[in-house]
Design an enzyme around this catalytic site. Structure first.
Site, PDB file in Angstrom:
ATOM      1  N   VAL A   1     -12.305   6.547 -22.479  1.00  0.00           N
ATOM      2  CA  VAL A   1     -11.801   7.376 -23.579  1.00  0.00           C
ATOM      3  C   VAL A   1     -10.461   6.837 -24.086  1.00  0.00           C
ATOM      4  O   VAL A   1     -10.236   6.719 -25.295  1.00  0.00           O
ATOM      5  CB  VAL A   1     -11.664   8.856 -23.127  1.00  0.00           C
ATOM      6  CG1 VAL A   1     -10.961   9.693 -24.182  1.00  0.00           C
ATOM      7  CG2 VAL A   1     -13.036   9.441 -22.824  1.00  0.00           C
TER       8      VAL A   1
ATOM      9  N   ASP B   1      -1.475   1.774 -18.602  1.00  0.00           N
ATOM     10  CA  ASP B   1      -2.300   2.060 -17.431  1.00  0.00           C
ATOM     11  C   ASP B   1      -1.520   1.675 -16.177  1.00  0.00           C
ATOM     12  O   ASP B   1      -0.740   0.717 -16.207  1.00  0.00           O
ATOM     13  CB  ASP B   1      -3.623   1.275 -17.488  1.00  0.00           C
ATOM     14  CG  ASP B   1      -4.703   1.925 -16.642  1.00  0.00           C
ATOM     15  OD1 ASP B   1      -5.649   2.502 -17.218  1.00  0.00           O
ATOM     16  OD2 ASP B   1      -4.591   1.869 -15.386  1.00  0.00           O
TER      17      ASP B   1
ATOM     18  N   PHE C   1     -31.384  15.565 -30.017  1.00  0.00           N
ATOM     19  CA  PHE C   1     -31.365  16.097 -28.651  1.00  0.00           C
ATOM     20  C   PHE C   1     -32.566  16.975 -28.345  1.00  0.00           C
ATOM     21  O   PHE C   1     -32.495  17.934 -27.589  1.00  0.00           O
ATOM     22  CB  PHE C   1     -30.027  16.811 -28.351  1.00  0.00           C
ATOM     23  CG  PHE C   1     -28.955  15.806 -28.034  1.00  0.00           C
ATOM     24  CD1 PHE C   1     -28.445  14.999 -29.037  1.00  0.00           C
ATOM     25  CD2 PHE C   1     -28.511  15.622 -26.744  1.00  0.00           C
ATOM     26  CE1 PHE C   1     -27.501  14.021 -28.767  1.00  0.00           C
ATOM     27  CE2 PHE C   1     -27.570  14.642 -26.455  1.00  0.00           C
ATOM     28  CZ  PHE C   1     -27.066  13.852 -27.469  1.00  0.00           C
TER      29      PHE C   1
ATOM     30  N   CYS D   1     -20.925  13.145 -18.191  1.00  0.00           N
ATOM     31  CA  CYS D   1     -20.401  14.325 -18.911  1.00  0.00           C
ATOM     32  C   CYS D   1     -21.231  15.591 -18.754  1.00  0.00           C
ATOM     33  O   CYS D   1     -20.734  16.595 -18.236  1.00  0.00           O
ATOM     34  CB  CYS D   1     -20.242  13.983 -20.378  1.00  0.00           C
ATOM     35  SG  CYS D   1     -19.208  12.529 -20.620  1.00  0.00           S
TER      36      CYS D   1
HETATM   37  C1  UGA Z   1     -22.116  13.226 -24.225  1.00  0.00           C
HETATM   38  C2  UGA Z   1     -22.023  13.904 -25.597  1.00  0.00           C
HETATM   39  O1  UGA Z   1     -23.186  13.596 -26.372  1.00  0.00           O
HETATM   40  C3  UGA Z   1     -20.771  13.461 -26.356  1.00  0.00           C
HETATM   41  O2  UGA Z   1     -20.660  14.169 -27.576  1.00  0.00           O
HETATM   42  C4  UGA Z   1     -19.527  13.744 -25.487  1.00  0.00           C
HETATM   43  O3  UGA Z   1     -18.335  13.306 -26.115  1.00  0.00           O
HETATM   44  C5  UGA Z   1     -19.679  13.029 -24.150  1.00  0.00           C
HETATM   45  O4  UGA Z   1     -20.884  13.486 -23.510  1.00  0.00           O
HETATM   46  C6  UGA Z   1     -18.458  13.338 -23.318  1.00  0.00           C
HETATM   47  O5  UGA Z   1     -18.241  14.504 -22.968  1.00  0.00           O
HETATM   48  O6  UGA Z   1     -17.634  12.434 -23.095  1.00  0.00           O
HETATM   49  P1  UGA Z   1     -22.927  10.820 -23.338  1.00  0.00           P
HETATM   50  O7  UGA Z   1     -22.799  11.401 -21.965  1.00  0.00           O
HETATM   51  O8  UGA Z   1     -22.329   9.498 -23.634  1.00  0.00           O
HETATM   52  O9  UGA Z   1     -22.276  11.836 -24.427  1.00  0.00           O
HETATM   53  O10 UGA Z   1     -24.475  10.673 -23.629  1.00  0.00           O
HETATM   54  P2  UGA Z   1     -25.583  11.389 -24.533  1.00  0.00           P
HETATM   55  O11 UGA Z   1     -26.047  10.429 -25.551  1.00  0.00           O
HETATM   56  O12 UGA Z   1     -25.144  12.702 -25.007  1.00  0.00           O
HETATM   57  O13 UGA Z   1     -26.764  11.574 -23.452  1.00  0.00           O
HETATM   58  C7  UGA Z   1     -26.612  12.370 -22.288  1.00  0.00           C
HETATM   59  C8  UGA Z   1     -27.920  12.443 -21.525  1.00  0.00           C
HETATM   60  O14 UGA Z   1     -28.865  13.230 -22.223  1.00  0.00           O
HETATM   61  C9  UGA Z   1     -28.590  11.091 -21.295  1.00  0.00           C
HETATM   62  O15 UGA Z   1     -29.091  11.033 -19.970  1.00  0.00           O
HETATM   63  C10 UGA Z   1     -29.724  11.075 -22.303  1.00  0.00           C
HETATM   64  O16 UGA Z   1     -30.816  10.255 -21.930  1.00  0.00           O
HETATM   65  C11 UGA Z   1     -30.108  12.546 -22.312  1.00  0.00           C
HETATM   66  N1  UGA Z   1     -30.830  12.956 -23.547  1.00  0.00           N
HETATM   67  C12 UGA Z   1     -30.185  12.934 -24.749  1.00  0.00           C
HETATM   68  C13 UGA Z   1     -32.141  13.381 -23.451  1.00  0.00           C
HETATM   69  O17 UGA Z   1     -32.748  13.411 -22.356  1.00  0.00           O
HETATM   70  N2  UGA Z   1     -32.783  13.785 -24.592  1.00  0.00           N
HETATM   71  C14 UGA Z   1     -32.182  13.782 -25.799  1.00  0.00           C
HETATM   72  O18 UGA Z   1     -32.816  14.171 -26.799  1.00  0.00           O
HETATM   73  C15 UGA Z   1     -30.845  13.340 -25.881  1.00  0.00           C
END
Ligand code: UGA
Length: 446
Positions: A12, A31, A257, A268
């Site tokens: 981040v 850092d 999603f 996250c």
């Molecule tokens: C997530 C949020 O989407 C961000 O907005 C947020 O800033 C971030 O956490 C954080 O708090 O720092 P991230 O963890 O990078 O981002 O990944 P995502 O793309 O959101 O996916 C999370 C999980 O959900 C993955 O395992 C993905 O495969 C799964 N997922 C996502 C599904 O199983 N189905 C979907 O339709 C979408």
């Protein structure tokens, strides 16, 4: 032009620092890890993110971005200091704020001026107030006569698209005490995206802190919901893809999603849902929807692994190839990866597993070795299939989506395909004489 210090050159911090420089601010990223700073000064990134290297290089060249391992130096003449240190999950599910408090203390001890302290890390409601109190105590000890201003500015970066999501955010949330000077400063730092029409939401610290957890928990609930629907579709013969498409075409719901899969992972959603539940417990508020989304996510991985084991057992086979180990496509991150959870579960059930991932091989080797898991890793996606009686597609990498199905069929010894990201064409798979099992897509009767 404002001067900013960013504390923490992790995921981040680095993306935010380079992004804030791109917005026209002067940024010094600090850092405690001197080695990391040395590498960054030489253009070596500690993480891989598309576009990050270029962004850092461009802003360093323009004189808007530099790196420091001395905090007093980095804080010199700063208008704002962003804290972007990790807030990992504690054993009890709460967010661990140890690093954040340490960073706040270091600022209070090292600064000569009184920069606005901006919290970028994901922190539970009430943290900004606590941080302000701790800094003010130190200021008093040092007889500085300052009153700390703490802003909550949560980050919504998506791993794999972090640069893009920082530069083109859906919204920017600024939580503060509504002090005019502070609000003006924050709006100034983000004037470029604001001028481009990006929404700026100014609210209280408590509201901003809550927004971050609410956003991640809502998305987690959406995924757990579609995964439960998918399991039902798998039993009834309804088709989850069409259900999801129809649901998503309702503009009140939206299609994102709603992709069924093996459950959500990463650093996250699993952490933030748990932390929100803990916070609600603290205030005696029912957060059962979020708790259930998280519990259901845990069960989901085990249910899917159980289905693989049962079908392979019924077919009298035990050699499984796994495509994809990272928690989602586009990253080598294995944290809370549903693929890893399924591999561990299937390994414990006695299957022989050979796995491949386009980006996470080194991390996987390390993880399996540390856990004494005898899981073979293959450097080639098709070679992973040699001797395999079944294939599990666990991560939605493009190379798997576009795989040559005839080559898959001819490379494998058996004919069972578990497409747990629903990215293969079932008809095409079956045309090669293989059996197709998706999530909520029923093409086989067993
Ligand atoms: C997530 C949020 O989407 C961000 O907005 C947020 O800033 C971030 O956490 C954080 O708090 O720092 P991230 O963890 O990078 O981002 O990944 P995502 O793309 O959101 O996916 C999370 C999980 O959900 C993955 O395992 C993905 O495969 C799964 N997922 C996502 C599904 O199983 N189905 C979907 O339709 C979408």
């Amino acid at each position: 032009m404002k001067k900013i210090c960013v504390m923490g050159c992790g995921y981040v911090g680095l993306v935010s620092g380079a992004g804030l420089a791109q917005f026209g601010n002067y940024v010094t990223c600090f850092d405690i890890d001197k080695n990391r700073i040395e590498k960054l000064r030489n253009g070596i990134m500690p993480i891989y993110e598309p576009g990050l290297q270029e962004l850092v290089e461009e802003n360093s060249r323009a004189g808007r971005l530099d790196f420091a391992d001395d905090l007093s130096e980095a804080l010199n003449n700063c208008d704002a200091v962003f804290i972007a240190v990790q807030t990992p999950q504690d054993v009890d599910g709460n967010a661990n704020l140890e690093y954040l408090y340490k960073a706040a203390e270091d600022i209070a001890n090292s600064t000569a001026g009184n920069p606005v302290v901006v919290i970028k890390s994901t922190v539970p409601v009430g943290t900004a107030k606590e941080v302000a109190g701790r800094i003010n105590d130190k200021f008093e000890e040092r007889n500085l006569g300052y009153i700390a201003e703490v802003v909550s500015n949560p980050e919504f970066l998506i791993e794999g698209k972090a640069v893009k999501t920082f530069l083109e955010p859906d919204r920017i949330v600024i939580g503060c005490r509504q002090d005019e000077k502070v609000c003006t400063l924050m709006k100034d730092l983000y004037s470029k995206p604001a001028d481009e029409g990006r929404e700026l939401i100014v609210c209280s610290n408590e509201t901003a802190e809550t927004i971050k957890y609410a956003a991640n928990s809502f998305l987690a609930m959406k995924i757990s919901f579609i995964n439960q629907m998918a399991l039902l579709c798998g039993e009834t013969g309804a088709d989850i893809d069409t259900v999801a498409k129809a649901l998503g075409s309702d503009s009140r719901i939206n299609p994102r999603f709603l992709n069924p899969g093996p459950g959500y992972g990463g650093s996250c959603f699993p952490k933030d849902t748990k932390a929100l539940v803990r916070t609600a417990e603290k205030y005696g508020v029912d957060m059962s929807l979020v708790r259930e989304a998280d519990d259901s996510n845990e069960r989901h991985k085990e249910i899917l692994a159980g289905k693989i084991a049962a079908i392979m057992n019924k077919n009298g086979v035990s050699n499984l190839a796994v495509w994809g180990l990272s928690f989602k496509a586009g990253t080598g991150d294995l944290r809370n990866s549903p693929a890893i959870a399924m591999v561990k579960s299937l390994y414990a059930k006695g299957l022989h597993i050979k796995a491949y991932d386009p980006k996470a091989m080194k991390e996987a080797e390390h993880l399996f070795k540390n856990n004494n898991f005898n899981i073979e890793l293959s450097a080639d996606m098709y070679k992973t299939l040699e001797g395999a009686e079944a294939l599990l597609v666990a991560t939605e990498w493009e190379c798997f989506r576009e795989s040559d199905i005839s080559k898959v069929a001819s490379s494998m010894k058996g004919n069972l395909i578990f497409d747990y990201r629903n990215i293969l064409d079932p008809i095409r798979v079956k045309s090669e004489g293989m059996k197709y099992y998706g999530v909520g897509r029923r093409y086989e009767t067993d």
